[in-house]
Motif scaffolding. Structure first.
Motif, PDB file in Angstrom:
ATOM      1  N   SER A  44       0.832  -1.211   0.000  1.00 26.96           N
ATOM      2  CA  SER A  44       0.000   0.000   0.000  1.00 26.96           C
ATOM      3  C   SER A  44       0.866   1.261   0.000  1.00 26.96           C
ATOM      4  N   GLY A  45       0.456   2.232  -0.769  1.00 25.76           N
ATOM      5  CA  GLY A  45       1.210   3.482  -0.900  1.00 25.76           C
ATOM      6  C   GLY A  45       2.256   3.439  -2.000  1.00 25.76           C
ATOM      7  N   GLU A  46       2.635   2.227  -2.418  1.00 26.62           N
ATOM      8  CA  GLU A  46       3.735   2.097  -3.381  1.00 26.62           C
ATOM      9  C   GLU A  46       3.345   2.652  -4.757  1.00 26.62           C
ATOM     10  N   THR A  47       2.143   2.306  -5.227  1.00 25.68           N
ATOM     11  CA  THR A  47       1.741   2.779  -6.562  1.00 25.68           C
ATOM     12  C   THR A  47       1.614   4.305  -6.556  1.00 25.68           C
ATOM     13  N   ASN A  48       1.050   4.857  -5.476  1.00 22.59           N
ATOM     14  CA  ASN A  48       0.957   6.327  -5.384  1.00 22.59           C
ATOM     15  C   ASN A  48       2.340   6.956  -5.458  1.00 22.59           C
ATOM     16  N   LYS A  49       3.286   6.335  -4.779  1.00 25.62           N
ATOM     17  CA  LYS A  49       4.644   6.878  -4.777  1.00 25.62           C
ATOM     18  C   LYS A  49       5.219   6.861  -6.198  1.00 25.62           C
ATOM     19  N   LEU A  50       4.996   5.758  -6.903  1.00 28.85           N
ATOM     20  CA  LEU A  50       5.530   5.636  -8.267  1.00 28.85           C
ATOM     21  C   LEU A  50       4.847   6.630  -9.210  1.00 28.85           C
ATOM     22  N   VAL A  51       3.528   6.802  -9.046  1.00 29.76           N
ATOM     23  CA  VAL A  51       2.808   7.785  -9.871  1.00 29.76           C
ATOM     24  C   VAL A  51       3.387   9.173  -9.601  1.00 29.76           C
ATOM     25  N   ARG A  64       3.312   5.202 -21.934  1.00 30.31           N
ATOM     26  CA  ARG A  64       4.040   3.926 -22.000  1.00 30.31           C
ATOM     27  C   ARG A  64       5.075   3.839 -20.890  1.00 30.31           C
ATOM     28  N   GLU A  65       5.724   4.982 -20.645  1.00 30.59           N
ATOM     29  CA  GLU A  65       6.743   4.983 -19.582  1.00 30.59           C
ATOM     30  C   GLU A  65       6.089   5.024 -18.196  1.00 30.59           C
ATOM     31  N   TYR A  66       4.926   5.686 -18.102  1.00 32.36           N
ATOM     32  CA  TYR A  66       4.154   5.639 -16.847  1.00 32.36           C
ATOM     33  C   TYR A  66       3.914   4.174 -16.486  1.00 32.36           C
ATOM     34  N   ASP A  67       3.452   3.396 -17.458  1.00 28.64           N
ATOM     35  CA  ASP A  67       3.160   1.986 -17.188  1.00 28.64           C
ATOM     36  C   ASP A  67       4.406   1.209 -16.795  1.00 28.64           C
ATOM     37  N   ALA A  68       5.509   1.533 -17.467  1.00 31.29           N
ATOM     38  CA  ALA A  68       6.761   0.831 -17.139  1.00 31.29           C
ATOM     39  C   ALA A  68       7.113   1.057 -15.672  1.00 31.29           C
ATOM     40  N   VAL A  69       6.865   2.268 -15.179  1.00 26.20           N
ATOM     41  CA  VAL A  69       7.222   2.590 -13.789  1.00 26.20           C
ATOM     42  C   VAL A  69       6.182   2.047 -12.814  1.00 26.20           C
ATOM     43  N   VAL A  70       4.894   2.385 -13.025  1.00 29.21           N
ATOM     44  CA  VAL A  70       3.913   2.095 -11.970  1.00 29.21           C
ATOM     45  C   VAL A  70       3.553   0.613 -11.862  1.00 29.21           C
ATOM     46  N   SER A  71       3.866  -0.173 -12.908  1.00 28.70           N
ATOM     47  CA  SER A  71       3.571  -1.611 -12.820  1.00 28.70           C
ATOM     48  C   SER A  71       4.558  -2.323 -11.901  1.00 28.70           C
ATOM     49  N   SER A  72       5.654  -1.658 -11.558  1.00 25.88           N
ATOM     50  CA  SER A  72       6.743  -2.384 -10.889  1.00 25.88           C
ATOM     51  C   SER A  72       6.417  -2.777  -9.453  1.00 25.88           C
ATOM     52  N   GLN A 107      -3.964   0.594 -24.900  1.00 22.25           N
ATOM     53  CA  GLN A 107      -4.375   1.828 -24.211  1.00 22.25           C
ATOM     54  C   GLN A 107      -3.602   1.964 -22.908  1.00 22.25           C
ATOM     55  N   HIS A 108      -2.411   2.518 -22.996  1.00 25.83           N
ATOM     56  CA  HIS A 108      -1.563   2.565 -21.803  1.00 25.83           C
ATOM     57  C   HIS A 108      -2.217   3.328 -20.664  1.00 25.83           C
ATOM     58  N   SER A 109      -2.019   2.846 -19.462  1.00 26.60           N
ATOM     59  CA  SER A 109      -2.538   3.365 -18.186  1.00 26.60           C
ATOM     60  C   SER A 109      -4.014   3.033 -17.968  1.00 26.60           C
ATOM     61  N   SER A 110      -4.704   2.558 -18.981  1.00 29.10           N
ATOM     62  CA  SER A 110      -6.073   2.071 -18.757  1.00 29.10           C
ATOM     63  C   SER A 110      -6.396   0.986 -19.789  1.00 29.10           C
ATOM     64  N   GLY A 144       4.138  -5.515 -27.475  1.00 34.63           N
ATOM     65  CA  GLY A 144       5.181  -6.053 -26.594  1.00 34.63           C
ATOM     66  C   GLY A 144       5.600  -5.108 -25.486  1.00 34.63           C
ATOM     67  N   ARG A 145       4.786  -4.088 -25.202  1.00 33.64           N
ATOM     68  CA  ARG A 145       5.133  -3.172 -24.109  1.00 33.64           C
ATOM     69  C   ARG A 145       4.262  -3.466 -22.889  1.00 33.64           C
ATOM     70  N   ILE A 146       4.811  -3.143 -21.698  1.00 29.94           N
ATOM     71  CA  ILE A 146       4.066  -3.372 -20.457  1.00 29.94           C
ATOM     72  C   ILE A 146       2.916  -2.365 -20.385  1.00 29.94           C
ATOM     73  N   THR A 147       1.751  -2.857 -19.992  1.00 29.17           N
ATOM     74  CA  THR A 147       0.585  -1.980 -19.828  1.00 29.17           C
ATOM     75  C   THR A 147       0.064  -2.103 -18.395  1.00 29.17           C
ATOM     76  N   THR A 148      -0.755  -1.126 -17.975  1.00 26.02           N
ATOM     77  CA  THR A 148      -1.483  -1.291 -16.705  1.00 26.02           C
ATOM     78  C   THR A 148      -2.971  -1.068 -16.961  1.00 26.02           C
ATOM     79  N   LEU A 149      -3.766  -1.552 -16.001  1.00 30.51           N
ATOM     80  CA  LEU A 149      -5.216  -1.650 -16.216  1.00 30.51           C
ATOM     81  C   LEU A 149      -6.002  -0.538 -15.556  1.00 30.51           C
ATOM     82  N   GLY A 150      -5.352   0.560 -15.161  1.00 27.14           N
ATOM     83  CA  GLY A 150      -6.065   1.622 -14.442  1.00 27.14           C
ATOM     84  C   GLY A 150      -5.988   1.365 -12.947  1.00 27.14           C
ATOM     85  N   ARG A 151      -6.102   2.445 -12.145  1.00 25.18           N
ATOM     86  CA  ARG A 151      -5.967   2.304 -10.692  1.00 25.18           C
ATOM     87  C   ARG A 151      -6.991   1.300 -10.153  1.00 25.18           C
ATOM     88  N   GLY A 152      -6.536   0.501  -9.231  1.00 26.92           N
ATOM     89  CA  GLY A 152      -7.403  -0.545  -8.688  1.00 26.92           C
ATOM     90  C   GLY A 152      -7.496  -1.765  -9.588  1.00 26.92           C
TER      91      GLY A 152
END
Ligand code: ADP
Ligand code: ASP
Ligand code: MG
Length: 412
Positions: A44-51, A64-72, A107-110, A144-152
């Motif tokens: 908890s708090g980690e994704t907020n910190k990365l954002v 694309r780079e947002y996703d690379a960072v916040v997925s970690s 659709q990076h970040s969502s 072939g790039r890392i994506t994220t599915l939106g907050r939560g």
């Protein structure tokens, strides 16, 4: 072996101790004979910190780079959970999204989930692995790039795995012991629901009740996933928590089942736009291309060929929206005299399937708010919900007053 999906949210994996506690819960289900797929969030708090890191580095960041960072954040907890299970002699292995591979749109970040091939994990189960720990929230695009599915988004990962593996149940472990009539953190009279209908949960989630991500409820509804929300901090029986289920499984439907709030909203008004065909498209096309999540839209009456157009969007998208609208004006596609952003608003909504057959809910809602001296700035309604924008400083008061007025308070 029957498959069970267990998802642990950020607070449930916030420390090594909590990961151990979660792993013990997983061990209990393995002992019952399940092959378990564990989906983990970041601590908890980690994704907020990365954002925060991303926004500080680049305010109008490349998604694309947002996703690379916040997925970690999820990669860390997946590995730690697998190690913890191994220390308990439970055969476990971690999987990042791309390793599954959990394929998403670009659709990076969502991003939305497109496919979850089951062969890799199923083969491992066949070889004696008992737990597949999967990093939630992340996937891989066709490029072939890392994506994220939106907050939560880990909730959605969990439900999608439950659907793909035809799991017996999808248990969402979190820091509250179920779905409540409103956020128990802002209304101490909130009452836990034993069951809630998919449609109501869908509305509550999309209107800000972040206990489940909206997409996860949509998927559960579509694929008939048995979805349960429960606490990772208490001993749990098979009946604990809240079951999200079909309307038919609920005996008594309330007119209003819940009150939702969304704190960080903004209201933007374009003053004196030309009132002619194509102007709405001229405004909302660039906003959509800039990835702005426009929610409410109101067009005022026309005065001498000009009108004001108001819309709401998340407060952290205001800068991006302003940039898109100014660019559209400079390109000559739209004209307005002023762009006014009110960044101090929140959205309050009442939700209930019973509204379909009851009148007077809107009138009652407006009366309650007026009695508290709360001014309504924008209103929208649908078949089973009514939403209003009000000043953010009234958020708690509005939720509590509506919760009380619609008879949702728990018996004291
Ligand atoms: P996790 O990290 O486990 O995914 P979240 O913080 O995303 O947990 O979601 C759980 C939170 O959702 C609770 O702590 C609670 O404050 C909030 N919440 C908002 N509305 C509701 C509701 N109607 N019922 C339960 N929890 C709610
Ligand atoms: N860690 C991500 C977030 O905070 C995803 C999740 O927890 O579901 O949004
Ligand atoms: Mg969550």
């Amino acid at each position: 072996m029957p498959v069970l999906v267990m998802k642990f949210g950020g607070t449930s994996v916030a420390t090594l101790d909590r990961i151990r506690r979660a792993a013990k819960r997983v061990g209990v289900e393995v002992a019952k004979g399940y092959d378990v797929i564990v989906i983990v969030s970041a601590m908890s708090g980690e994704t907020n910190k990365l954002v925060g890191f991303v926004e500080e580095t680049s305010p109008l960041f490349d998604a694309r780079e947002y996703d690379a960072v916040v997925s970690s954040g999820e990669n860390v907890t997946a590995g730690l959970m697998a190690l913890t299970l191994q220390e308990m002699d439970v055969p476990a292995r971690s999987w990042q999204g791309w390793q599954v591979p959990l394929v998403t749109t670009s659709q990076h970040s969502s991003a939305r989930i497109v496919d979850i091939p089951t062969d890799n994990i199923t083969r491992k189960f066949g070889e004696g692995m008992k737990v597949a720990v999967v990093a939630g929230f992340q996937g891989i695009s066709p490029e072939g790039r890392i994506t994220t599915l939106g907050r939560g988004g880990s909730d959605t990962t969990a439900v999608a795995f439950a659907a793909a593996f035809d799991a017996q149940r999808c248990d969402i472990y979190t820091d509250v012991d179920g779905v409540y009539t409103t956020d128990p953190r802002i209304c101490d009279k909130a009452r836990k629901l034993d069951k809630i209908a998919f449609e109501e949960m869908l509305e509550l989630a999309s209107l800000g009740a972040k206990v489940l991500q909206t997409r996860s409820v949509e998927l559960a509804m579509r694929y008939k996933v048995k979805l349960r929300v429960l606490s990772s901090f208490e001993e749990q029986s098979d009946e604990a928590g809240t079951l999200v289920c079909d309307e038919e499984e609920i005996m008594e439907l309330n007119v209003v089942s819940g009150v939702a709030h969304s704190r960080d909203e903004a209201k933007m008004t374009l003053v004196a736009v030309e009132d002619r065909p194509g102007i709405a498209a001229g405004i909302f096309t660039p906003l959509s291309e800039a990835g702005i999540n426009v929610d409410m839209i109101v067009q005022n009456i026309s005065d001498e060929g000009h009108t004001d157009m108001t819309f709401s969007c998340p407060v952290n998208q205001v800068a991006r929206a302003e940039k898109a609208l100014k660019a559209a004006m400079e390109a000559g596609n739209i004209a307005f005299s002023e762009l006014v952003a009110d960044t101090e608003v929140c959205k309050i909504s009442v939700v209930g399937i019973g509204m379909r057959s009851h009148t007077g809910v809107a009138a009652k809602m407006f009366k309650v708010l007026s009695e508290e001296g709360i001014n309504i700035k924008v209103i929208t309604t649908s078949e089973i919900k009514i939403s209003v924008l009000v000043e953010r400083k009234y958020m708690e008061l509005a939720v509590q007053a509506l919760h009380h007025a619609f008879d949702l308070d728990k018996a004291s």
